[in-house]
Enzyme design. Sequence first.
Site, mmCIF file in Angstrom:
data_model
loop_
_atom_site.group_PDB
_atom_site.id
_atom_site.type_symbol
_atom_site.label_atom_id
_atom_site.label_comp_id
_atom_site.label_asym_id
_atom_site.label_seq_id
_atom_site.Cartn_x
_atom_site.Cartn_y
_atom_site.Cartn_z
ATOM 1 N N GLY A 121 33.106 5.945 -13.030
ATOM 2 C CA GLY A 121 34.288 5.141 -13.297
ATOM 3 C C GLY A 121 34.456 4.845 -14.778
ATOM 4 N N THR B 89 36.269 3.431 -8.821
ATOM 5 C CA THR B 89 37.245 2.766 -7.951
ATOM 6 C C THR B 89 38.634 2.809 -8.557
ATOM 7 O OG1 THR B 89 35.523 1.274 -7.163
ATOM 8 C CG2 THR B 89 37.809 0.606 -6.795
ATOM 9 N N GLU C 225 32.878 -3.323 -19.367
ATOM 10 C CA GLU C 225 31.773 -4.191 -19.766
ATOM 11 C C GLU C 225 32.320 -5.491 -20.345
ATOM 12 O OE1 GLU C 225 27.881 -4.392 -22.727
ATOM 13 O OE2 GLU C 225 28.960 -2.514 -22.464
ATOM 14 N N GLY D 117 33.429 2.318 -16.422
ATOM 15 C CA GLY D 117 32.195 1.841 -17.022
ATOM 16 C C GLY D 117 31.290 2.979 -17.465
#
Length: 328
Positions: A66, A97, A281, A68
């Site tokens: 994803g 997601t 993050e 991140g």
Amino acid sequence: MGTPRNLWLVLNGKASADECVRRAVADARTRGHRIDVRVTWETGDARRHVQEAAAAGAQTVVAAGGDGTLGAVANALLALDADGNRVPTLGILALGTANDFASAAGIPLPPDEALALVLDRAAMPVDMLRIEAAGRVQWALNLASGGFGTAVTTETNEGLKKMLGGLAYVLTGLSKLGRIDPLHVRLQGPGFEHAGDFIALGIGNGRQAGGGQVLCPGAQVDDGLLDVTVVPPLDGEVLATIGTLIGEGRAAALDQVALRRQLPWVRISTPVPLTLNLDGEPVDADQFRIDCVPARLRLHLPPDSPLLARAGEGASDGSEVRAQSFSR
């Protein structure tokens, strides 16, 4: 068949059993490409794998996960040039997601198509956001977001995301309606200063975050500018504003209430610590400095990607390049 390529795939552990990824990798190998796969399980894995890839002479590192994972791999690539190393190009397999950056960039979601894009299309120079906060320097490829959207992203349950995908963000957002407190911010940039309350803040290289919240609809990754969006609280219209934020593709409605600017850099000051989401993050601080650093990485994008100001002007091949240094 084109020239065989040497790729390293940095795969988020949550997607390690994805059969579509396995088939895409196997097919690419049968066409003569070398693909090494490394799986991330904990903080620091992405950086270690990227360092190993560079040492092994990889031409490209593919972030498979994803937003991140993408952010972690991009940061790891940028850390390589501290000693003047040659930096591999960056590719994306969107397996998360939300896949906010990949969706806005027009990167195909099927792993075989995304991997074919990396193998067959040249990498293009793209800007990066350089963020100084709390004594640290971090980088973001997509955007920095704060306020309502950040709360939705950071509070959405992992199990809910697994079951419902992007709908999980919408449900989490709906659950927060009626308990959104405006935050105060002061923004400064070249020829620009703004102070006031906001419920959502976006500073974009990309366009969306939090599962499809389009905060910076005009952002491009190769124009050398940040797209800054501030959404103020609206008396009697807060619910409508939130509906705008969580409704996919309603950028025109957001334009009617948001303050927008394009700047090469911006300073952010808040009276209490603010949480900014940087490519997945969260970072807490009361002072941020965000710069747009032009052409900082080379990324494999569709030639007609909506995020490209100079669509179709990719490099002649996908070879690795030396990353540019940052100076102010």
